[in-house]
Enzyme design. Sequence first.
Site, PDB file in Angstrom:
ATOM      1  N   LYS A 118      67.036  40.033   4.763  1.00 50.60           N
ATOM      2  CA  LYS A 118      67.713  41.212   5.286  1.00 50.60           C
ATOM      3  C   LYS A 118      68.744  41.692   4.276  1.00 50.60           C
ATOM      4  CE  LYS A 118      70.186  42.539   9.579  1.00 50.60           C
ATOM      5  NZ  LYS A 118      70.648  42.001  10.887  1.00 50.60           N
ATOM      6  N   SER A 198      69.099  44.964  14.683  1.00 49.53           N
ATOM      7  CA  SER A 198      69.489  45.258  13.306  1.00 49.53           C
ATOM      8  C   SER A 198      68.606  44.574  12.289  1.00 49.53           C
ATOM      9  CB  SER A 198      70.959  44.894  13.065  1.00 49.53           C
ATOM     10  OG  SER A 198      71.164  43.513  12.955  1.00 49.53           O
ATOM     11  N   SER A 222      69.938  40.628  17.509  1.00 53.12           N
ATOM     12  CA  SER A 222      69.349  41.242  16.328  1.00 53.12           C
ATOM     13  C   SER A 222      68.328  40.389  15.597  1.00 53.12           C
ATOM     14  CB  SER A 222      70.453  41.685  15.354  1.00 53.12           C
ATOM     15  OG  SER A 222      71.049  42.866  15.826  1.00 53.12           O
TER      16      SER A 222
END
Length: 528
Positions: A118, A198, A222
């Site tokens: 990420k 997210s 998330s």
Amino acid sequence: MYAVIRLRSSAVLLALAGLVAAPVPALAAAAPAQAGPSLGFDLDAATIPELQQRMDHGRLSAVALTTAYLRRIDALDGKIHSVVAVDPTALRAAAASDARRRSGHSLGQLDGIPVLLKDNIDTRTLPATAGSRALPRSRPAADAALVDRLQRGGAVILGKTNLSEWANYRSTNATSGWSGIGGQTNNPYVLDRNPCGSSSGSGAAVAASLAQVAIGTETDGSIVCPAGANDVVGEKPTLGLVSRTGVVPISAEQDTAGPLARHVVDTAITLSVLQGRDAADPATAAIPAGQPKDYAALLRPGALRGARIGVWRKAGQDADVDRVVQDAVRTLTSRGATVVEVDLPYQDEIGAAESPALLTEFKRDVNAYLTHRPGHPANLNELIAFNKKDPIELSKFGQELFEQAAAAPAPTDPTYRAQRATATSLARRSIDETLAAHHLDAIVAPTNSPAWKTTYGTGDAFVLGSSTPAAVSGYPNVSVPAGFAGPLPIGISFFAGRWADARILALAAAFEKAAPARKAPTFIPSIG
């Protein structure tokens, strides 16, 4: 733009390595889940142990595996926009893995396995942007602690995934999967639907077989929500099991990184490498001496037999979710588990205390993080000012949470301290008391409702989720594919008490074995 540079660089990496003589060809649209004829097996279905066995027997190399994933990124990511950059050292790392294997010095189960990160995780080879145009060219001075652990385990860092900007902590009307850097990530099952949470790019990329594993982060939902919405496995570890050093924060009281993969065993293998103490992250000092070193070794098909599982149905909000949960209950009982109906207490009180506490914690923690990123906005107030001047940042939604956090009380404020104490203690009690009252091994709940159509201006159209008790308490939570609403995936979550990561992974693996629900995406444009 950053994303355009990524799309070109994947083909360039392959050409420079001498692995292709021409631009990388697209994979056959009729079989998007396949790796292509060069590998000769279904990459979507392959587990890490299976890949390791192929490499051990000389039927696969890390370079070939990495090349296959780079080709898939070039061929397919234009549909979902999940990968914002490929790492220029990926093929070099894969070749080094192959050399270790030939000399008999493999580093373990993750050696040679391509992993995406990420884009809020620091790496020296690529920017860490948190999706924000305020940090587009700033390369951190050091790798995040978890990246160092992955590299020491031999993993091939393949690149960075898009995320909901600032981990979805900028606006009360934010749309998940959108960032100023990467644009909008789409759900690979239905492209006009949202990938949720997210860590949306990490979930979508793994679902589309653009990497074997991806790393996400969670403050509340998330990791598990992108896992559920994209039909993959995601494990939010116990807070402190994985170091947060070098990860863009929201709250040290709730943040953790964790793995997403297509199979529980891959999630367990990756967590085994990620976990460990870090002197720079005090939370990791609490890891028990007896915490398992190899979670995959503890996965047993019969783990559900004799287990007592509480089911928190959250019924009546979505008929498809109710059906999937009921199917899961039948699977659990058919495999010898005793299922007990439960309703977790204190949920309204937890939510009322969590939201204002996070505002104070975000200002404290993001300001501390930004001190290590010189040359760009130095604090939250400067980020707010940057966004007001930028032509892209506020084009889809505002920055209400940034502004509320800037005005939030200091961490020494008595009201804040009471809010955090209330949120954490009640979240822990909601799980601990329920487990104790019914003598449970774990609690099962629906992870997500079917993905909604992506729109801007009104925020995400969430119907239900179950992430908050485990997220606020800092307890582990794993989501596993469980069923579909038409073409849209629905997951169920297993969670339990602190440091129960091995237990919930074993239960999730047994459920996955008993009721395999995962299907590869086919990139449907829309379902109306």
